[in-house]
Scaffold this motif. Sequence first.
Motif, mmCIF file in Angstrom:
data_model
loop_
_atom_site.group_PDB
_atom_site.id
_atom_site.type_symbol
_atom_site.label_atom_id
_atom_site.label_comp_id
_atom_site.label_asym_id
_atom_site.label_seq_id
_atom_site.Cartn_x
_atom_site.Cartn_y
_atom_site.Cartn_z
ATOM 1 N N TRP A 150 0.833 -1.205 0.000
ATOM 2 C CA TRP A 150 0.000 0.000 0.000
ATOM 3 C C TRP A 150 0.868 1.254 0.000
ATOM 4 C CZ3 TRP A 150 -5.000 -1.271 -0.725
ATOM 5 C CH2 TRP A 150 -5.349 -2.607 -0.459
ATOM 6 N N SER B 298 -1.081 7.453 -3.026
ATOM 7 C CA SER B 298 -1.026 7.794 -4.454
ATOM 8 C C SER B 298 -0.758 9.296 -4.639
ATOM 9 C CB SER B 298 -2.313 7.388 -5.146
ATOM 10 O OG SER B 298 -3.415 8.026 -4.547
ATOM 11 N N SER C 288 -5.883 -5.794 3.159
ATOM 12 C CA SER C 288 -6.689 -4.613 2.851
ATOM 13 C C SER C 288 -7.414 -4.043 4.068
ATOM 14 C CB SER C 288 -7.694 -4.954 1.755
ATOM 15 O OG SER C 288 -8.317 -6.183 2.031
ATOM 16 N N LYS D 281 -3.662 3.616 -1.987
ATOM 17 C CA LYS D 281 -3.881 2.653 -3.065
ATOM 18 C C LYS D 281 -2.943 1.475 -2.862
ATOM 19 C CE LYS D 281 -5.662 5.253 -6.996
ATOM 20 N NZ LYS D 281 -5.394 5.665 -8.374
ATOM 21 N N PHE E 203 -0.792 -2.040 -4.734
ATOM 22 C CA PHE E 203 -0.377 -2.744 -5.949
ATOM 23 C C PHE E 203 0.059 -4.146 -5.555
ATOM 24 C CE2 PHE E 203 3.391 -0.479 -4.452
ATOM 25 C CZ PHE E 203 4.395 -1.437 -4.513
ATOM 26 N N THR F 220 -10.580 5.308 -1.959
ATOM 27 C CA THR F 220 -9.661 4.961 -3.049
ATOM 28 C C THR F 220 -9.119 3.549 -2.866
ATOM 29 O OG1 THR F 220 -7.925 6.037 -1.772
ATOM 30 C CG2 THR F 220 -8.874 7.282 -3.595
ATOM 31 N N ALA F 221 -8.917 3.142 -1.603
ATOM 32 C CA ALA F 221 -8.363 1.808 -1.363
ATOM 33 C C ALA F 221 -9.355 0.731 -1.779
ATOM 34 C CB ALA F 221 -8.002 1.655 0.111
ATOM 35 N N SER G 21 -9.308 0.549 -5.451
ATOM 36 C CA SER G 21 -8.056 -0.085 -5.849
ATOM 37 C C SER G 21 -8.129 -1.603 -5.665
ATOM 38 C CB SER G 21 -6.933 0.523 -5.004
ATOM 39 O OG SER G 21 -5.768 -0.214 -5.103
ATOM 40 N N GLN G 22 -8.785 -2.052 -4.592
ATOM 41 C CA GLN G 22 -8.956 -3.497 -4.373
ATOM 42 C C GLN G 22 -9.761 -4.123 -5.493
ATOM 43 O OE1 GLN G 22 -10.354 -4.887 -0.430
ATOM 44 N NE2 GLN G 22 -9.868 -2.831 0.234
ATOM 45 N N GLU H 212 -10.143 -3.036 -8.481
ATOM 46 C CA GLU H 212 -9.349 -3.023 -9.712
ATOM 47 C C GLU H 212 -8.351 -4.179 -9.732
ATOM 48 O OE1 GLU H 212 -9.448 1.810 -10.501
ATOM 49 O OE2 GLU H 212 -7.591 0.821 -9.852
#
Lengths: 472, 330
Positions: free
Chosen positions: A185, A188, A308, A325, A327, A401-402, A405-406, A408
């Motif tokens: 995490w 961003s 998460s 966010k 990755f 946003t998190a 992002s998950q 995505e």
Amino acid sequence: MSIDKKTIDRRTLLRGALAAAAIVPLSSALAACAGSSSDDDDNSSSKGGEKSANNPFGMAADSTTDAVIFDGGYGTDYVSFAATIMQKNHEGSTVKVSPTTEISQELQPRFVAGDPPDLIDNSGENSIGFSTILDQVEDLSDVLDANNLEGTKIRDTLFGGVEAPGTFDGKLAALNYVMTVYAVWYSSSLFEENGWTPPKTWDEALDLGAKAKAAGKYLFLWGKEAATYYQTLAIGSAIKQGGDEVRLALENLEANCWSNPDVQAVFEGLGKIIDAGYVKPGGAGTQFTAAQAQWSNNQDALLYPSGSWIENEMKDQTKAGFDMKGFPEMTVTADSALPYTALHSAAGEPFMIPSQGKNVPGGKELLRTMLSKEAATNFAKTKLAPTIVKDTVPADGFGSTALVSQSEMLTAAGSDVFTWSFVDLYGTNVDQLVVWNSFLAGKSSVKELTSRLQDITDKIREDDSIKKIPVT
Amino acid sequence: MIESPLVPTADTEKPRKKARQPWTFDRISFVLVFLVLPLALFSVFVVWPFVQAFWYSLTDWSGFTPDMNFVGLENYQKLLDDDIFMTSLRNNIFLAIVVPFVTVVLAFALATMITVGGSAHGATRGLKGSSFYRVISFFPYTIPAIVIGLIWLQMFDPSNGLLNGVLTGIGLDGFESYPWLGDTRTAMPASMFVIIWGFVGFYMVLFVAAIKSVPGELYDAARIDGAGRLRTAFSVTLPLIRDNVQTAYIYLGILALDAFVYMAALNPGGGPENSTLVMPQRLLITAFEKGQFGLASAMGVVMAVATLVFAAIVFTVNRLLGGRQEGVRR
């Protein structure tokens, strides 16, 4: 003469007191564990009601369902929410939701006495080891085969692979309710400001470390109770690099499984970052929440590997405009066995239904209610985390946003989603923490890390009293 | 038979032949209330759990089932081969050596200063403002152990802790982000410091009370004979409060052989390289996390044995140092 005698008397007394004091630690821990069982004969015959579309498990009318729920990061109100729906659907039935943080300590005597609750959320630091109670819980496949409250078969409404973490030896012993994405995490907004991009390989991470250093920051930081988050990151990365064989070797506690070249390459990559001084020192003496605040609030470090739950956990201690966010784990090379987008994701919060419970159908009915669209959407909305039920998170992620992002990451991963369970299954985390704290502090080499992790694995494999569960 | 128990009879030297007394209601009720009841409570709540725990330690009980298998001494064998448990046992022994000694020495020194260490003129008394010090040093004891642990956890925090803040503030940059509880060299001493910090005040007050009951004339006499403060402390005070020191030593030893609360607060995971791991921490994990209650019970038995051995050692040492030959006994 009499004085002497008195002395002896007092001494004897003191000795007695001492013996008693010595016994206290024993008795306090074990007095509650009377191994006698009484009335476990009539449990199997828990009187069922009529099975119907509204009552697929045949819960008896006016029955009481006893649910013991871990009161952790997600609280217990989401179960109460489902309980309210259930009480409305089944006029006259009651659901008792008891929160606890000590699942194991609270339920151990109840299991022994043959009087466990009807539904358990076996989660948190004091959860019961799965292998311990595997024989005493229901197979939950029939819950997945039932229709949800909206009339769709539950199995069809779930994300793929959610049964995996709760399936032991072919038996769905636990249904994990919350979808957890393990990732790295970052902020961003901070990355945008400085023109940084999330690293895709360990070499890129090393380069990013240099840039972080130039900006007066570190790449990683850790807290002593959460040092094994880096183990999770490393295992995930190695599985992506080397494919399923890496996972199976670790899961089945094979000899030399930690010496696998892909695992080693990941350890080397992390080791280089540690040696370069890109990891904030002092983590071995810092409480993990304090360490996490140094990342989310002070921004002392750029990246933090975690599940998460991190957004919810640090909600009050995250800098405004952090725009968290995630990755997926870095790989060693670009041509890894699984693509970079592959993701370590597992459902968490295992719900179990003990077979000896007084109202097994009630427990299943409550679980079925929790898996309804209404209850699952309520969870995603209030906890900012998706459940295993699909399509409950809208495009704006309720403003998180998190969470977006998950979604995505899960979409990008497609079917390349994997997880493992040997750490939880055999309860090795405590021992591994020690090893990882030393490694992250730069006190031990990759070689030492490998051999000590292998020792922990070997010890479990060679202990006949621990039940092994083969993974394929 | 019972008419004159207070009058010494002529045949005291011989074992007195006791005639059986009649079982009156008074006697029976007395025996019931003062002997049978306490004994029953003791057996049910102290002896029985001990026996039970010992029995479990000989089985492979997982803790979550009503049935278990007898495995003999296998659990003890396993403990001997378990390097992590042996580490925790060593840590406990190390604690039991250091903590009582340092605490008793400090408490004794402070107590002496507060009671008899004052001006060499006039009546024997403590230092100026001694009652103030007495109150102050008792403060830590009034705080629950878990809170003490949490307070010091914050003090020792590498990045935001008060200790490193002060040290770097006075120019010792080497302590920047130094993990006091996360480095094998300092984790155990730092944890010991916390325990000692919490108990010195209490045992000081205990010793103060003991010293107060020593007749003042003895100190006057010693002073007239030319004894200095140190000589007085070792030759007058210490022998006279020997029993209190022994009791303090044993209580502190029992505490050090447990030390669970402090260690669980300061380093829940057992510290770097398990350097602060203590037996009860391991016991708890083995029982509830790993589901091996049989093995955990064996750990409990080892703990109890360690405590009894410790007490035996303290009694023996006290006796060897002449605890029984002292002429002055109270």
